[in-house]
Scaffold this active site. Structure first.
Site, PDB file in Angstrom:
ATOM      1  N   ASP A  54       0.862  -1.166   0.000  1.00  0.00           N
ATOM      2  CA  ASP A  54       0.000   0.000   0.000  1.00  0.00           C
ATOM      3  C   ASP A  54       0.910   1.231   0.000  1.00  0.00           C
ATOM      4  O   ASP A  54       2.131   1.127   0.197  1.00  0.00           O
ATOM      5  CB  ASP A  54      -0.954  -0.016   1.196  1.00  0.00           C
ATOM      6  CG  ASP A  54      -2.176   0.864   0.947  1.00  0.00           C
ATOM      7  OD1 ASP A  54      -2.110   1.763   0.078  1.00  0.00           O
ATOM      8  OD2 ASP A  54      -3.207   0.670   1.622  1.00  0.00           O
TER       9      ASP A  54
HETATM   10  C1  BGC Z   1      -4.974   3.213  -0.185  1.00  0.00           C
HETATM   11  C2  BGC Z   1      -4.985   2.215  -1.312  1.00  0.00           C
HETATM   12  C3  BGC Z   1      -4.856   2.940  -2.619  1.00  0.00           C
HETATM   13  C4  BGC Z   1      -3.580   3.769  -2.602  1.00  0.00           C
HETATM   14  C5  BGC Z   1      -3.339   4.532  -3.896  1.00  0.00           C
HETATM   15  C6  BGC Z   1      -3.804   4.168  -0.268  1.00  0.00           C
HETATM   16  O1  BGC Z   1      -3.962   5.210   0.633  1.00  0.00           O
HETATM   17  O2  BGC Z   1      -4.986   2.535   1.055  1.00  0.00           O
HETATM   18  O3  BGC Z   1      -6.170   1.462  -1.274  1.00  0.00           O
HETATM   19  O4  BGC Z   1      -4.895   2.045  -3.681  1.00  0.00           O
HETATM   20  O5  BGC Z   1      -3.661   4.696  -1.553  1.00  0.00           O
HETATM   21  O6  BGC Z   1      -4.172   5.610  -4.006  1.00  0.00           O
END
Ligand code: BGC
Length: 793
Positions: free
Chosen positions: A265
């Site tokens: 993540d």
């Molecule tokens: C989220 C993810 C997301 C990523 C990219 C993160 O803050 O937890 O689910 O895909 O950001 O935007």
């Protein structure tokens, strides 16, 4: 601040390939794709290999893998999110996960996955950052529950499979996220205060609970061939999920036979060597620094100068032996094989040039200007599908005196701040960028939640707009009050004359980054409903646009309640379809609605004051084991207001009491034969059918409709050889969506797999089938069982 000139200078590098919206139709086997990936890998330098595992810059996509021009590799574009392309113009905002889960309809789950996949591909996005199986929904207040499909692992697992197949059939890689234990948003990431780091929350989950609840839908995802899995922000049993040898190496890549890549993540990587050796294959968003990008002959936007744990640090780690080159080669192989498998090396569309602009404009990093290219319109006729799914995921909770569907009215009032067009624009990102608005826009219908699972619409049909249009057509008049302050203050004097039906639209905002504060609907909803119900006695219908679990303290004061979840861009049309009976409601709850907030016993861990800064303070003990949602209510004899799986129709259904059981497997062994090869999903025997149960479903009413018969299984527990203590009395293990004309009856067969009647034996590290009486219950919700059969295992 970036100038648009700088952006234009960078852009052409990313848009090297021609636009070709059609899938190539390439059909490659995994081993053919792996061969191509390994030939590609053989041509890479060590640095290029490391950079392939490291995100590049912010934009044009949410995540970016840098191009390698000398090999004609134009990089990879990774985009949010689970309800459609978040940062894109002229793309569709689909119904959220929870809405799709509430359809209990495999075909619609697949159709949505496919349509989303087509849009991502045509926008030039190689990877969809979705679908979501974590959070599963342990906490009813969890801020991201709505991004996933259901709090039940079986229903979530089916939805994950169908969605992933849809995405990948369109030629786009799926990324099942967030693995694993990311059940609350509060302290999901580490926090640095005055230079001191407080670790992210540790989800402390025992092995059996992990396997039977939180891992279960990820196993379906791997079985469906997901290209990637995103590891989560939190720690699991004290170790960061993105460096977790046990869950990444042993369980995901070992036990489940996952062949694709694990991506972090965003900024969830907390170490280099430990994470790589712990099983992490790609760090996002990287970033590569400007200097690193220059070694690829690329000019980088100097936006993030936060050093990445990968990049050149990874080449150093390989050079000094702390990471083996074989491990780096494995990372490259895992990343590139899905790319070749899905034919992304051939005629893949370039990234829509408008995307980068939209990205930077929405973050205030560039200004709107006439040079911005018009977006590529990828919506096709997906609006019709959105409308169908949203209507199918709308749950009719209550319908006294058949007030619905609405008929023969001359005068309707629409109440509530969820009814009109949105006052704050067509993008739903919410407090993640603007904490001053924790509930999002005050006025306007709520089509989706906030954060990375949000979406942008080019057009959003509000309920008020759709109802007025219906009124012009059918000849009724529509009054309205959309100011909840007036409703709460009982200032309803603008209404005249007394209406035939009062519709109250409520909303519950929920977002990444925050957990909800209350189970009630937002914006003074209770006073608003009570005052309207007093005016409109016996004629009040409440519609909620909500992330999921709510308390409904006014339940006995209103005639009908409709849970419409987060419907996506056709919000108004889909709810009108249901309210006026053009679509017979067939949605069922993918969670339980309690009578009182206290009926749920899963508070969000929230530490305040100086203790919150203790480096290891944040601990979340999953001591309830397998007993979440309906299993919790059942174990504690708490009667819910509306059971898991509940949903009414404008017709009635029945299930015959003489269900037939037939065993497919004779002399079923307690343990599966050990697997000799690694297959996605793990030991294939677990997925093999062992038992069928057939019954007849009838439409006993006077209109056509769709029933959702559900199969709940009680494992033997009391006998010798039965499942151990801690086993829920009954769990969902089958469902079907059955369309029936009035008066029609048809046979329906549920097929149980070995995994469905097994428990995870911690001692044996294997799924074990218990011995004794297996009870099979068929019904229309967990609380509405119509037929039961017992068979001997
Ligand atoms: C989220 C993810 C997301 C990523 C990219 C993160 O803050 O937890 O689910 O895909 O950001 O935007």
């Amino acid at each position: 601040m970036l100038s648009h000139i700088l952006l234009l200078a960078v852009w052409p590098l990313l848009g090297a390939l021609a636009i070709s919206p059609n899938n190539t139709g390439i059909s490659r086997s995994w081993s053919e794709a792996q061969q191509l990936a390994s030939e590609f890998s053989a041509r890479l330098t060590l640095t290029e290999k490391a950079f392939l595992a490291t995100g590049w810059i912010l934009g044009p996509c949410d995540g970016n893998i840098a191009p390698i021009p000398r090999l004609n590799f134009s990089g990879m574009c990774l985009h949010d999110g689970p309800a459609g392309i978040r940062v894109a113009d002229l793309a569709t905002l689909f119904p959220a996960g929870v809405t799709t889960g509430a359809t209990w309809d495999r075909d619609l789950m697949y159709a949505r996955g496919l349509a989303m996949g087509e849009e991502f591909r045509e926008k030039g996005s190689h990877v969809i950052l979705g679908p979501v199986a974590g959070p599963l929904g342990r906490h009813p207040l969890g801020g991201r529950n709505w991004e996933g499909f259901a709090v039940d692992p079986y229903l979530s697992g089916i939805a994950m499979e169908e969605t992933i197949r849809g995405h990948q059939d369109a030629g786009v890689q799926a990324c099942a996220k967030h693995y694993i234990g990311n059940e609350q948003e509060t302290e999901r990431s580490s926090v640095i205060t005055n230079g001191i780091e407080t670790a992210a929350i540790s989800a402390n989950i025992d092995d059996r609970t992990l396997h039977e609840l939180y891992l279960w839908p990820f196993a379906n995802s791997v079985k469906a061939g997901t290209a990637s899995v995103m590891c989560s922000y939190n720690r699991l049993n004290q170790t960061y999920a993105c460096a977790h040898d046990r869950t990444l190496n042993e369980i995901l890549k070992g036990e489940l036979g996952f062949q694709g890549y694990v991506m972090s993540d965003w900024f969830a990587t907390h170490s280099g060597v430990d994470s790589v050796n712990g099983g992490l294959d790609m760090t996002m968003p990287g970033p590569l620094s400007q200097g690193e990008a220059q070694t690829l002959n690329l000019s980088a936007i100097p936006f993030h100068e936060i050093p990445s744990w990968f990049g050149t640090n990874l080449t150093t780690a390989v050079n000094n032996g702390s990471v083996s080159e074989a491990r780096l080669d494995d990372m490259v192989l895992r990343i590139m094989t899905p790319y070749y498998l899905l034919g992304q090396d051939q005629d893949f569309p370039s990234v829509d040039p408008s995307n980068a602009w939209l990205y930077y404009v929405s973050y205030g990093l560039a200004q709107l200007n006439p040079a911005i290219p018009v977006a590529r319109d990828v919506r096709a006729d997906h609006g019709a599908l959105v409308r169908e799914i949203a209507a199918a995921g709308t749950v009719l909770l209550k319908n006294e005196q058949s007030i619905l569907p609405i008929r023969n009215v001359t005068n309707i009032v629409v109440f509530g701040n969820d009814a009109p067009d949105t006052s704050d624009g067509l993008y739903f990102l919410g407090p993640i960028t603007d904490p001053s608005r924790p509930l999002g826009a005050k006025y306007g219908t709520l089509a989706v939640g906030g954060g990375s699972g949000a979406g942008r619409t080019s057009d959003l049909v509000s309920p008020l707009r759709a109802i007025r249009e219906r009124g012009y057509r059918d000849g009724f008049r529509t009054q309205y009050i959309t100011n909840n302050d007036l409703l709460a203050g009982n200032n309803l004097t603008s209404i005249f004359p007394l209406p035939d039906v009062c519709l109250v639209f409520l909303k519950t905002f929920s977002t990444e980054g925050w957990d909800r504060l209350s189970l009630e609907n937002d914006w003074n909803s209770t006073l608003a409903v009570e005052n309207v119900a007093a005016l409109c006695s016996n004629r009040t219908v409440v519609v909620t646009h909500s992330s999921g679990v709510n308390t409904l303290p006014w339940d006995d004061k209103v005639a009908a309640i409709v849970a419409a979840h987060y419907p996506g861009e056709q919000a108004g049309n889909s709810i009108v379809d249901v309210l006026w009976g053009d679509v017979n409601p067939s949605g069922h709850l993918p969670y339980t609605i309690p009578k009182n907030e206290s009926d749920y016993d899963f508070p969000i861990v929230n530490i305040t004051g100086p203790d919150a800064l203790n480096s290891d303070a944040w601990q979340e003990d999953f001591t309830e084991g397998l007993f979440i949602d309906y299993r919790h209510f059942d174990a504690h004899n708490i009667t819910p207001l509306y059971s898991f799986g509940h949903g009414l129709s404008y017709t009635t259904f029945d299930i015959s009491s003489d269900a037939q059981v037939s065993w497919i497997a004779q002399n079923l062994s307690a343990l599966p034969t050990p697997a000799t090869t690694s297959t996605p999903g793990g030991n294939s025997e677990l997925w093999g059918g062992v038992l069928n149960i057939t019954t007849t479903i009838s439409n006993t009413g006077s209109v056509a409709g769709a029933a959702v018969p559900q199969l709940y299984v009680s494992l033997p527990t009391r006998q010798d050889g039965g499942a151990p203590s801690g086993t829920p009395r009954s769990v969902l293990r089958g469902f079907e969506k059955v369309k029936l004309e009035a008066g029609q009856s048809i046979p329906v067969t549920f097929s149980l797999m070995r995994r469905d009647i097994s428990f995870w034996s911690v001692e044996e590290q294997e799924w074990r089938v218990p011995q004794g009486d297996l009870q099979l219950d068929l019904g229309f919700s967990f609380g509405d069982i119509r037929a039961s059969v017992t068979t001997q295992i």
